[in-house]
Write an enzyme that holds these catalytic residues in place. Sequence first.
Site, PDB file in Angstrom:
ATOM      1  N   ASN A  12     -28.673  33.723 -50.220  1.00 51.65           N
ATOM      2  CA  ASN A  12     -27.286  34.036 -50.097  1.00 51.65           C
ATOM      3  C   ASN A  12     -27.167  34.567 -48.581  1.00 51.65           C
ATOM      4  OD1 ASN A  12     -24.986  35.538 -50.202  1.00 51.65           O
ATOM      5  ND2 ASN A  12     -25.705  37.292 -51.510  1.00 51.65           N
ATOM      6  N   LYS A  14     -24.376  35.315 -46.970  1.00 53.67           N
ATOM      7  CA  LYS A  14     -23.372  36.468 -47.167  1.00 53.67           C
ATOM      8  C   LYS A  14     -22.487  35.993 -46.012  1.00 53.67           C
ATOM      9  CE  LYS A  14     -26.725  39.824 -48.882  1.00 53.67           C
ATOM     10  NZ  LYS A  14     -26.977  41.256 -49.190  1.00 53.67           N
ATOM     11  N   HIS A 102     -21.679  40.047 -57.561  1.00 57.48           N
ATOM     12  CA  HIS A 102     -22.867  40.629 -56.555  1.00 57.48           C
ATOM     13  C   HIS A 102     -22.221  41.890 -56.314  1.00 57.48           C
ATOM     14  CE1 HIS A 102     -25.060  41.367 -52.896  1.00 57.48           C
ATOM     15  NE2 HIS A 102     -25.832  40.457 -53.212  1.00 57.48           N
ATOM     16  N   GLU A 104     -22.281  43.860 -53.701  1.00 53.18           N
ATOM     17  CA  GLU A 104     -21.297  44.004 -52.580  1.00 53.18           C
ATOM     18  C   GLU A 104     -19.836  43.404 -52.782  1.00 53.18           C
ATOM     19  OE1 GLU A 104     -23.334  41.605 -49.682  1.00 53.18           O
ATOM     20  OE2 GLU A 104     -25.078  43.339 -49.816  1.00 53.18           O
ATOM     21  N   GLU A 174     -30.934  42.962 -58.836  1.00 49.46           N
ATOM     22  CA  GLU A 174     -30.581  43.522 -57.475  1.00 49.46           C
ATOM     23  C   GLU A 174     -30.272  44.996 -57.415  1.00 49.46           C
ATOM     24  OE1 GLU A 174     -29.869  39.929 -54.536  1.00 49.46           O
ATOM     25  OE2 GLU A 174     -28.048  40.762 -55.148  1.00 49.46           O
ATOM     26  N   GLY A 180     -31.072  44.922 -48.508  1.00 46.50           N
ATOM     27  CA  GLY A 180     -30.802  45.084 -47.015  1.00 46.50           C
ATOM     28  C   GLY A 180     -31.553  46.515 -46.417  1.00 46.50           C
ATOM     29  N   SER A 216     -34.342  42.981 -50.512  1.00 49.60           N
ATOM     30  CA  SER A 216     -35.266  43.105 -49.415  1.00 49.60           C
ATOM     31  C   SER A 216     -36.710  42.236 -49.545  1.00 49.60           C
ATOM     32  CB  SER A 216     -36.126  44.349 -49.055  1.00 49.60           C
ATOM     33  OG  SER A 216     -34.850  45.230 -48.527  1.00 49.60           O
ATOM     34  N   GLY A 237     -31.528  37.575 -49.144  1.00 49.09           N
ATOM     35  CA  GLY A 237     -30.378  37.864 -48.403  1.00 49.09           C
ATOM     36  C   GLY A 237     -30.961  37.409 -47.062  1.00 49.09           C
ATOM     37  N   GLY A 238     -31.228  38.520 -46.119  1.00 52.21           N
ATOM     38  CA  GLY A 238     -31.304  38.418 -44.649  1.00 52.21           C
ATOM     39  C   GLY A 238     -32.565  37.454 -44.594  1.00 52.21           C
TER      40      GLY A 238
END
Length: 261
Positions: A12, A14, A102, A104, A174, A180, A216, A237-238
């Site tokens: 993802n 983002k 999600h 967010e 999640e 994050g 994470s 994610g990251g």
Amino acid sequence: MTTASRLLVIGNWKMNLDFVEALHLGQQIGVILKNRPAEHTDIVLAPPFVDLRSVSSIVDSERIAVQLGAQHVSQHDNGAFTGEVSTAMLKRLDVRWVLVGHSERRSMYHMDDEVVAATLQTVVQAGLNAVLCVGEDLAVRDEGQQSDFVSAQLRSALAGLDEKYAEQVSVAYEPIWAIGTGRSASGEQIRAMASTIRAQLKALGLAGTRVLYGGSVNAENAGSIVSEGGVDGFLVGGASLVAESFLAIIGACDGCYAGKR
Ligand code: 13P
């Protein structure tokens, strides 16, 4: 350990990378995958909407073994919904997967349980695969209410879903406090929640649905999480923004799967 026939890892991205940067990352992923193909793991890239076309073109031209995903979609088919994108538009770009609900989107864009359920219906009815995102915040976890909270999210999104859509649904756990933050949930916490989720899915007639973990995940912790957590893959994610770390996560899944079979 997983009972799924294949694992699933979704990147993802983002709101990161413009269409040129997306092209570069797609190329890098393609080069690494050619040398180190994933044998037991399905791979999905979920870039921003405006990058979908460039990622799709590189995936096609280089025959990269990944599928395309979107981070969100409208619950409506078309019309006056400024800023939104429809399932038909996504399908024209070869998108096969959509993240639904999600955290967010839920917290920042007022996507409540009702909208999540309607969006999920729209996605599966369009023939796309839905990745339903669930997870508690820290306050809920501190009160020990996480199982009830996540079970309620699952019931609200999935109750009444026709069983014929079962294969099109995956669930991503999640926990919001792990997204994050650099602080992933422990293998034990993930295992407990994966088992709660599987029990709830079974009660809803959706046994066999893949359960992913996100929050994470990185190249270092992926191996232990997938084996200790007993999940069927990851929503990353990251770490999905760097080809090497994303592919290391996929490698950890693939290796764990092969080792346990
Ligand atoms: P991070 O991997 O950056 O924690 O993000 C997780 C996530 O929200 C994926 O959807």
